[in-house]
Design a protein around this motif. Structure first.
Motif, PDB file in Angstrom:
ATOM      1  N   UNK A 136       0.812  -1.218   0.000  1.00  0.00           N
ATOM      2  CA  UNK A 136       0.000   0.000   0.000  1.00  0.00           C
ATOM      3  C   UNK A 136       0.843   1.264   0.000  1.00  0.00           C
ATOM      4  N   UNK A 137       2.082   1.188   0.498  1.00  0.00           N
ATOM      5  CA  UNK A 137       2.950   2.365   0.498  1.00  0.00           C
ATOM      6  C   UNK A 137       3.409   2.669  -0.926  1.00  0.00           C
ATOM      7  N   UNK A 138       3.887   1.639  -1.632  1.00  0.00           N
ATOM      8  CA  UNK A 138       4.340   1.813  -3.007  1.00  0.00           C
ATOM      9  C   UNK A 138       3.212   2.287  -3.907  1.00  0.00           C
ATOM     10  N   UNK A 139       2.029   1.718  -3.726  1.00  0.00           N
ATOM     11  CA  UNK A 139       0.883   2.072  -4.569  1.00  0.00           C
ATOM     12  C   UNK A 139       0.151   3.310  -4.069  1.00  0.00           C
ATOM     13  N   UNK A 140       0.613   3.855  -2.949  1.00  0.00           N
ATOM     14  CA  UNK A 140       0.084   5.101  -2.388  1.00  0.00           C
ATOM     15  C   UNK A 140      -1.392   5.006  -1.986  1.00  0.00           C
ATOM     16  N   UNK A 141      -1.760   3.878  -1.418  1.00  0.00           N
ATOM     17  CA  UNK A 141      -3.054   3.785  -0.755  1.00  0.00           C
ATOM     18  C   UNK A 141      -2.911   4.354   0.651  1.00  0.00           C
TER      19      UNK A 141
END
Length: 297
Positions: A136-141
């Motif tokens: 979720x950090x990489x995908x910016x959720x």
């Protein structure tokens, strides 16, 4: 770099993360041609190529990778601070992006969101269906939803759902033709509907329990899905047995459209949790959402 370049850097960060001009332009609400022009201007000012474009994909050059790693986290931090200003408003506001499985969205999140959203008209929630273990950090959720056993240790978590069980189900006509299994091992002789795991790419091995001992069964059949509700439809149509959360199939069992078997072998699973990086604690909108979603016995 000049102050006006912030917009250009934001545009670059979006396309670098999305690996697509089309998706990045749509996300920012601008035309693809204007978006491409912005990136070309940035590359011209810097004097280096940041992106390699082909008809099928966009990839980063070494210079682009370096710029993304250096600038991306700072832009994220700026956005977080801007969102935190909603604390100065009368009501929490902002957009919250959540990643969750199909079952978690329909049976855990939505029953609570439909009560929460009317109370906070300035909060927007974007739900992204994802049956995998996305970063979720990489995908910016802003947050993700996972079962307890899959939580990352470096995340903050809040339980949002009770324990649940899976159910082996099939249409009555299927059992009339093929018989009823009396033990999980009997499933190898039945037509079953498989589930493809997005995270590993493999097929889910059906998990059972007998006298405290785990039983794992690899099933076979004509159909493989990566969506729980597609598997349910196939089972309703008599194409085989499926292993689906009991809460989803309970109404169909009550109506007589599905039959539940092997109940005594299906163990309870740890419920769903909302998990997120610690920096999200600064947003009043997010704090209100977490409180609304929290599971209360």
């Amino acid at each position: 770099m000049a102050r006006e370049s912030i917009n250009d850097l934001t545009a670059f960060t979006e396309v670098a993360r999305e690996r697509s001009f089309t998706r990045a332009a749509a996300k920012m609400g601008v035309s693809q041609s204007a978006f491409s022009h912005t990136i070309r201007q940035l590359e011209a000012r810097l004097g280096v190529r940041l992106l390699t474009r082909t008809t099928r994909a966009v990839s980063l050059t070494a210079a682009g990778e370096r710029l993304l790693n250096g600038v991306g986290p700072h832009l994220d931090e700026i956005n977080a601070h801007v969102e935190a200003l909603s604390a100065l408003k009368d009501k929490p506001a902002g957009t919250i992006r959540l990643s969750a499985s199909d079952y978690a969205i329909s049976h855990v999140l939505w029953p609570k969101l439909r009560k929460f959203l009317p109370q906070y008209p300035d909060i927007n929630v974007e739900l992204i269906l994802d049956n995998g273990l996305t970063d979720i950090v990489t995908e910016r959720y802003d947050a993700g939803v996972r079962m307890g056993e899959h939580l990352a240790k470096d995340m903050i978590s809040a339980r949002i759902g009770p324990d649940f069980s899976l159910a082996v189900i099939g249409a009555p006509a299927y059992f009339t033709e093929h018989g009823v299994p009396s033990h999980p091992k009997d499933l190898v002789d039945h037509t079953c509907i498989n589930f493809r795991l997005p995270s590993s790419g493999g097929l889910y091995v059906w998990e059972f329990e007998e006298n405290g001992q785990e039983i794992r069964i690899r099933v076979d059949g004509q159909l493989v899905f990566n969506n729980t509700f597609n598997a349910l439809e196939a089972a309703l149509d008599g194409f085989g047995l499926a292993y689906i959360p009991l809460e989803i199939v309970t109404p169909y069992i009550a109506e007589g459209r599905l039959q539940h078997v092997l109940q005594e072998f299906s163990p309870p699973w740890d419920g769903y949790y909302l998990y997120y990086p610690s920096r999200r604690q600064s947003s009043p909108a997010f704090a209100a959402l977490v409180d609304a979603l929290r599971h209360r016995d």
